[in-house]
Design a protein around this motif. Structure first.
Motif, PDB file in Angstrom:
ATOM      1  N   GLY A  26       0.789  -1.201   0.000  1.00  0.00           N
ATOM      2  CA  GLY A  26       0.000   0.000   0.000  1.00  0.00           C
ATOM      3  C   GLY A  26       0.819   1.246   0.000  1.00  0.00           C
ATOM      4  O   GLY A  26       2.011   1.199  -0.032  1.00  0.00           O
ATOM      5  N   ASP A 127       4.547   0.542  -3.297  1.00  0.00           N
ATOM      6  CA  ASP A 127       3.986   1.504  -2.348  1.00  0.00           C
ATOM      7  C   ASP A 127       4.294   2.937  -2.772  1.00  0.00           C
ATOM      8  O   ASP A 127       3.481   3.835  -2.579  1.00  0.00           O
ATOM      9  CB  ASP A 127       4.562   1.279  -0.948  1.00  0.00           C
ATOM     10  N   HIS A 131      -0.733   5.606  -6.258  1.00  0.00           N
ATOM     11  CA  HIS A 131      -1.774   5.864  -5.274  1.00  0.00           C
ATOM     12  C   HIS A 131      -2.886   4.842  -5.505  1.00  0.00           C
ATOM     13  O   HIS A 131      -3.275   4.595  -6.645  1.00  0.00           O
ATOM     14  CB  HIS A 131      -2.349   7.269  -5.442  1.00  0.00           C
ATOM     15  N   LEU A 227      -1.632   0.204   3.323  1.00  0.00           N
ATOM     16  CA  LEU A 227      -2.731  -0.177   2.459  1.00  0.00           C
ATOM     17  C   LEU A 227      -3.621  -1.186   3.173  1.00  0.00           C
ATOM     18  O   LEU A 227      -3.144  -2.064   3.876  1.00  0.00           O
ATOM     19  CB  LEU A 227      -2.144  -0.821   1.198  1.00  0.00           C
ATOM     20  N   SER A 273      -5.453   3.309   0.037  1.00  0.00           N
ATOM     21  CA  SER A 273      -4.247   3.866   0.629  1.00  0.00           C
ATOM     22  C   SER A 273      -4.477   4.437   2.028  1.00  0.00           C
ATOM     23  O   SER A 273      -5.602   4.791   2.386  1.00  0.00           O
ATOM     24  CB  SER A 273      -3.700   4.983  -0.265  1.00  0.00           C
TER      25      SER A 273
END
Length: 316
Positions: A26, A127, A131, A227, A273
């Motif tokens: 994430g 990551d 996004h 995430l 996110s």
């Protein structure tokens, strides 16, 4: 290829076995950002504006979209599939210095690498390269799941996390172009319930009500540091704190659980996110469900569900 950093290890098939699958990561960014205080507020009428809707039909061979160009502002993605196997779609926006080919190579490495050091590096890369705005995980049994955001102008990509492959990007990726806003009257979205993944020390938790609508619209706010997603699994009659804990602990150890207290495949909101929010709507059969996240813990590389990030809820 089942390179799905966001999906479970296909948790239970008809035989209650696991099919080993990858794990994603994430980052930051956001669709509709919501103040932290919102997550603890009681559900109430929310007047989010509603804009155009894109119809998306997902399959293992591609993603069909009703349009690939929309104006900036409110947008709803309505996702369905005719396939019994889960099709998890997510909306991402690559950073300006990252191209799609590079991201997909790193994504595949994050999903399939056996060496923990290699996986950590790849997870850190994806990551930082995109996004994640969330999306919808659907099966033929789940029906349509809709997700809504407020998007700024730019180029986005819709990714099928089970089909994304750098060798065949056309099967798992579609581009979405968001143009200048149109100044037009908009209608409010439906009332929403709140679901907020959050960190409780090293543990992951879900802040939400114990009873939720089976046919409902939910505001999800990711208050965790990494995430996360919101997946719903139909629970069996045997599901309680003891049986779910025992099952997840066995899975964490790589063992076959004595009992799977849930059935079928999960549906819900795909990776979102940290600090981001999205609205999603679904209609499920009333009953008890396991709410969980199969995103990998960035420190331990273990799925958050296996570490205790789950909650039993009732849908009515």
């Amino acid at each position: 290829m089942h390179a799905t950093p966001s999906r479970p290890d296909s948790l239970a098939d008809g035989k209650g076995r696991l099919a080993r699958r990858g794990m994603l990561a994430g980052l930051t960014a956001a669709a509709v950002l919501v103040p932290a205080a919102t997550a603890s507020a009681a559900p109430r009428q929310r007047r989010h504006p509603a804009g155009p809707t894109i119809q998306a039909v997902a399959s293992a061979t591609g993603i069909e979209l009703s349009t690939q160009a929309v104006p900036a502002g409110p947008l709803t993605l309505s996702v369905s599939t005719s396939e019994p196997k889960q099709q998890p779609l997510g909306l991402i926006r690559l950073r300006p210095d990252t191209d799609l080919d590079t991201f997909l190579v790193h994504y595949k490495t994050a999903a399939t690498a056996k060496d923990p050091a290699v996986r950590r590096t790849a997870l850190a890369q994806i990551d930082s390269e995109a996004h994640y705005f969330g999306g919808a995980a659907v099966t033929s049994a789940s029906g349509t799941v809709s997700v809504s955001w407020i998007l700024a102008p730019g180029t986005y990509h819709l990714i099928n996390y089970t089909a994304a492959d750098p060798a065949r990007p056309e099967t798992g990726i579609r581009e979405l172009r968001v143009g200048p806003p149109e100044h037009r009257p908009v209608q409010p979205w439906a009332p929403t319930q709140v679901i907020a993944p959050y960190d409780d020390g090293a543990d992951g938790r879900f802040l939400t009500a114990s009873v939720l609508p089976a046919k409902g619209t939910f505001q999800v706010v990711n208050h965790s540091a990494q995430l996360n997603e919101v997946m719903l699994y139909k629970a069996t009659a045997e599901a309680d704190a003891e049986t779910v804990t025992a099952c997840m602990e066995a899975l964490r150890q790589g063992k076959e659980p004595a009992l799977f207290p849930f059935t079928g495949l999960p549906t819900g909101l795909t990776p979102l996110s940290p600090g981001a929010s999205a609205v999603f709507s679904l209609s499920l059969e009333p009953g008890r469900y396991l709410m969980t996240s199969f995103i990998s813990n960035r420190t331990t590389l273990t799925k958050r569900a296996f570490e205790g990030m789950w909650r039993l809820v009732t849908l009515r």
